[in-house]
Design a protein around this motif. Structure first.
Motif, PDB file in Angstrom:
ATOM      1  N   SER A  96      -4.909  -7.011  -3.121  1.00 58.44           N
ATOM      2  CA  SER A  96      -5.183  -7.686  -1.840  1.00 58.44           C
ATOM      3  C   SER A  96      -6.409  -8.574  -2.000  1.00 58.44           C
ATOM      4  N   ASP A 144       4.659  -6.850  -4.339  1.00 56.82           N
ATOM      5  CA  ASP A 144       4.967  -6.350  -3.006  1.00 56.82           C
ATOM      6  C   ASP A 144       6.389  -5.804  -3.017  1.00 56.82           C
ATOM      7  N   TYR A 150       1.214  -6.894   0.961  1.00 57.88           N
ATOM      8  CA  TYR A 150       0.258  -6.436  -0.048  1.00 57.88           C
ATOM      9  C   TYR A 150       0.999  -6.021  -1.313  1.00 57.88           C
ATOM     10  N   TYR A 174       0.507   0.300  -1.672  1.00 59.50           N
ATOM     11  CA  TYR A 174      -0.893   0.009  -1.352  1.00 59.50           C
ATOM     12  C   TYR A 174      -1.166   0.224   0.128  1.00 59.50           C
ATOM     13  N   SER A 176      -3.687  -0.759   2.871  1.00 58.04           N
ATOM     14  CA  SER A 176      -4.725  -1.792   3.054  1.00 58.04           C
ATOM     15  C   SER A 176      -5.957  -1.284   3.792  1.00 58.04           C
TER      16      SER A 176
END
Length: 278
Positions: A96, A144, A150, A174, A176
């Protein structure tokens, strides 16, 4: 007198034989114990050696924490120099734009170790630790998978044994808000469609028997949408179902005259295996 002497001689020989057997058994057990301890000691030394190299890689990466991106490869040797460790360091906005992560990959003859860290509060926080053993590792990527915008951590590997196509992917999603990752989700022969939040792929099995699957991300859950199999008793026909089945006929699901177009974009090896029966 002679009989008594004979009996005593036989008893003496039997006793000696038992003593020899006991000594042999004791020696054998001692060798087994030594072998196990020796192997454990070797494993411990290998583990300590890899830990030292990992610490060195972390210290090296720390010098470049202010950079937006850097990559460094090197080779290292444990204390006994019995094998070489190939080390790769990758650092930057890997998953990210809001956080920086560090990936340290160690490759040794028997496994590949992937460690992912988050730069947080002026320290590297461990967020993923994976050992891919048995020389099954192929590669790992940041992509992604679930369509949330992300990049996720994806490990691609292939089993060392088996009869049929088995491209394995372990996905760490992931997160965030925290900058870390979920547990891993495992898929076989998948093709990811993040815009649709869909995974389409091929099950494990022989051509003509393995079916196609369709899953959908539902937050951190995975919903099963459908399975499509070659119709076992009707050539060039397919069966759509909501559950897995071995060699289904038309009675278990919906008969299809052709494969839906959406499956045309899955991995070509998977699609070829699916049609091999025809």
């Amino acid at each position: 007198m002679q009989k008594t002497f004979l009996i005593l001689t036989v008893l003496s020989l039997l006793n000696c034989n038992n003593i020899v057997k006991q000594k042999l058994n004791y020696t054998t057990d001692t060798l087994k114990t030594y072998s196990i301890k020796d192997e454990q000691k070797k494993d411990l030394n290998d583990s300590l050696g890899l830990s030292k190299i990992l610490d060195s890689a972390l210290k090296y990466a720390w010098q470049f924490r202010s950079k937006e991106f850097f990559k460094h490869d090197f080779e290292a040797y444990p204390d006994d120099t019995s094998f070489v460790v190939t080390v790769q360091i990758i650092y930057g906005h890997l998953f990210s734009q809001g956080e920086k992560h560090l990936l340290i990959r160690q490759e040794v003859p028997w496994a590949t170790y992937c460690n992912v860290y988050l730069l947080q509060d002026e320290q590297f926080k461990a967020v993923v630790k994976r050992e891919q053993g048995g020389m099954t590792y192929i590669d790992d990527t940041a992509q992604d998978v679930n369509g949330d915008g992300y990049k996720d951590f994806v490990v691609h590997w292939y089993p060392s044994s088996g009869c049929c196509l088995a491209e394995m992917y372990n996905v760490y999603l992931y997160q965030s808000q925290e900058g870390d990752f979920t547990h891993d989700y495992q898929f076989i022969n998948p093709t990811f469609f993040p815009k649709e939040k869909i995974i389409r792929g091929l099950e494990y099995g022989h051509p003509g028997e393995a079916g196609l699957y369709k899953y959908k991300w539902n937050g951190l859950q995975i919903d099963t949408i459908e399975f499509i199999y070659p119709c076992y008793n009707k050539k060039n026909k397919f069966v759509k179902m909501t559950h897995q089945e071995y060699r289904p006929t038309g009675s278990e699901g919906v008969i299809l005259n052709k494969l839906p177009k959406e499956y045309a974009e899955i991995d070509s090896n998977s699609l070829r295996r699916f049609f091999d029966r025809y």
